[in-house]
Design an enzyme around this catalytic site. Structure first.
Site: not given
Length: 475
Positions: A149-150
């Site tokens: 998710h980064h």
């Protein structure tokens, strides 16, 4: 509201029968970020071994997704960034010194053998899961290799290179008017939030440690801008949150999202670094406290894509994702761990359990009440759920000239779609998922409903003045 000191009530399985598609590529455990790096793809292989040895394969369809292509990755990421990922290797990385600085590839996000293939596996599983959900071929899709998710549009971050979650959500937006993204990783889901910060088509909701902690984003006041105002939800937490306290904030917020926003699909990121004893985490959730979030989200009965994420104590991540796979197929597994390829990792007790420690919970009742009240007030402003223009899709697509059906093409396709849809895997067998149609994952013919009636229009057919992700194709 007071927080009881008693442990969580036992998880009760839903009687609702839901079809589960599980995506796993046996190659994923072969990749290594490097000696001493906390991110270890091997944990996915460990979880899969437990899943198989508990017999959960009997209750779901198991697929090997087609790896995401460069073109598919570029639906979100920039061409230049994806091209760099596809070309850089440990042997030639000196030639890409400037690009490594530009794209933040280095210490946290190192260049390793098979980097692009690893990204392709992660992205392909999430996109394929979303495609099957769109086509009504399953109710829940699981991709434990996903959840990175980064990753940003043109930058690696926090061990993440390609944001499979954004790619999966873009796929869902082709059919669903509103998608909610829920993140229970200990770190803020910044890459996904940033991607959809200006749209009301996606609501992002992240529960995370905030305050001198990576990535340093996700404060309460970050609620989105423009059309996306109030559609980004952040619940900043402090060290040591336990099962009961986490439940006391998670369930009211998710209930309010479902009530006010009325999403038609869910993406749930199940980062395991929020578990007690994680190598990089600072929360105090037990396996069942973590799994309670999965069970609660499942109870709403919406099409759901479940992905992995962080988690740096491998044996605990494998335990928890296995237990949660069981919940998703309607089976409680454990407590004894069956003999498997990685049995020695689970000693000395060989139990399917992650226990909380006695660490102090720095989240006071007053603090959580204040945050929850503010979050719920913001959510109430989304009462009128956004809608999108719909269009009729022709019942019959024009016939295309078939390509020569060589033996090689047959092998690449791995059989007909009908064969895949009817295929339930036996003892450990894996199959390539070709949930593509002849026009690829995004062939509009794959999205036509049984009556040939209203479905979401293609991204390139949407109104020119609509600046939502589904309309622009890229963010």
């Amino acid at each position: 509201m007071s927080y009881p000191a008693a442990p969580l009530d036992p998880i009760v399985l839903s009687s609702q029968k839901q079809r589960v598609a599980y995506f796993y590529d046996s190659d994923v455990g072969n990749y290594a970020y490097g000696a001493g790096h906390p991110m270890k793809p091997h944990r996915i292989r460990m979880a899969h071994s437990l899943v198989m040895n508990y017999g959960l394969y009997k209750k779901m369809e198991i697929y090997r997704a087609k790896p995401a292509t460069k073109q598919e990755m570029c639906q979100f990421h920039t061409d230049e960034y994806v091209d760099f990922l596809s070309r850089v290797t440990p042997d030639n990385m000196d030639m890409f010194a400037k690009e490594q600085v530009k794209f933040n590839v280095g210490d946290d996000c190192p260049v390793f053998d098979g980097l692009f293939e690893f990204c392709s596996i992660s992205g392909g599983g999430s996109m394929e899961g979303a495609a099957r959900l769109n086509r009504g071929k399953c109710d829940i899709a699981i991709n434990w290799a996903g959840g990175l998710h980064h990753a940003k549009k043109s930058e690696a971050s926090g061990f993440c290179y390609v944001n499979d979650i954004v790619l999966g959500i873009l796929e869902l937006l082709r059919y669903h008017p509103r998608v909610v993204y829920i993140d229970i990783d200990v770190h803020h889901g910044d890459g996904v939030e940033e991607a959809f910060y200006t749209t009301d088509r996606v609501m992002t909701c992240s529960f995370h440690k905030y305050g001198e902690y990576f990535p340093g984003t996700g404060e309460l006041r970050d609620i989105g801008i423009g059309k996306g105002k109030n559609y980004a939800v952040n619940f900043p937490l402090r060290d040591g949150i336990d099962d009961v306290t986490y439940k006391s904030v998670f369930e009211p917020v998710i209930t309010a999202i479902m009530e006010w926003y009325r999403p038609t699909a869910v993406v749930l990121q199940c980062g395991g670094d929020s578990l007690s004893g994680d190598r990089l985490g600072c929360f105090n959730l037990s396996m069942k406290g973590h799994a309670n979030c999965v069970s609660f989200v499942k109870s709403f009965g919406l099409p759901t894509l479940v992905v992995g994420g962080g988690g740096y104590t491998m044996r605990n991540v494998a335990r928890t994702w296995t237990y949660e796979t069981g919940l998703l197929v309607g089976q409680i597994v454990g407590p004894e761990i069956p003999y498997n390829d990685y049995y020695e990792y689970y000693g000395p007790d060989y139990q399917l359990e992650v226990r909380p420690s006695n660490m102090q919970n720095a989240n006071s009742k007053e603090y959580l009440d204040r945050i929850r009240t503010t979050v719920l007030e913001n959510l109430s402003r989304t009462k009128f759920a956004p809608s999108v223009q719909m269009t009729d899709v022709p019942r019959d697509a024009p016939e295309e000239e078939p390509e020569e059906d060589t033996e090689e093409s047959k092998e690449m396709r791995g059989g007909s779609q009908e064969a895949w849809d009817s295929n339930i895997q036996k003892d450990g067998e894996l199959s390539d998922s070709e949930d593509e149609g002849e026009g690829g994952r995004r062939d509009i013919r794959n999205y036509k409903d049984d009556g040939g009636d209203m479905v979401m229009m293609d991204a390139d057919e949407d109104d020119d003045d609509d600046d939502t992700p589904a309309a622009s194709g890229k963010l």
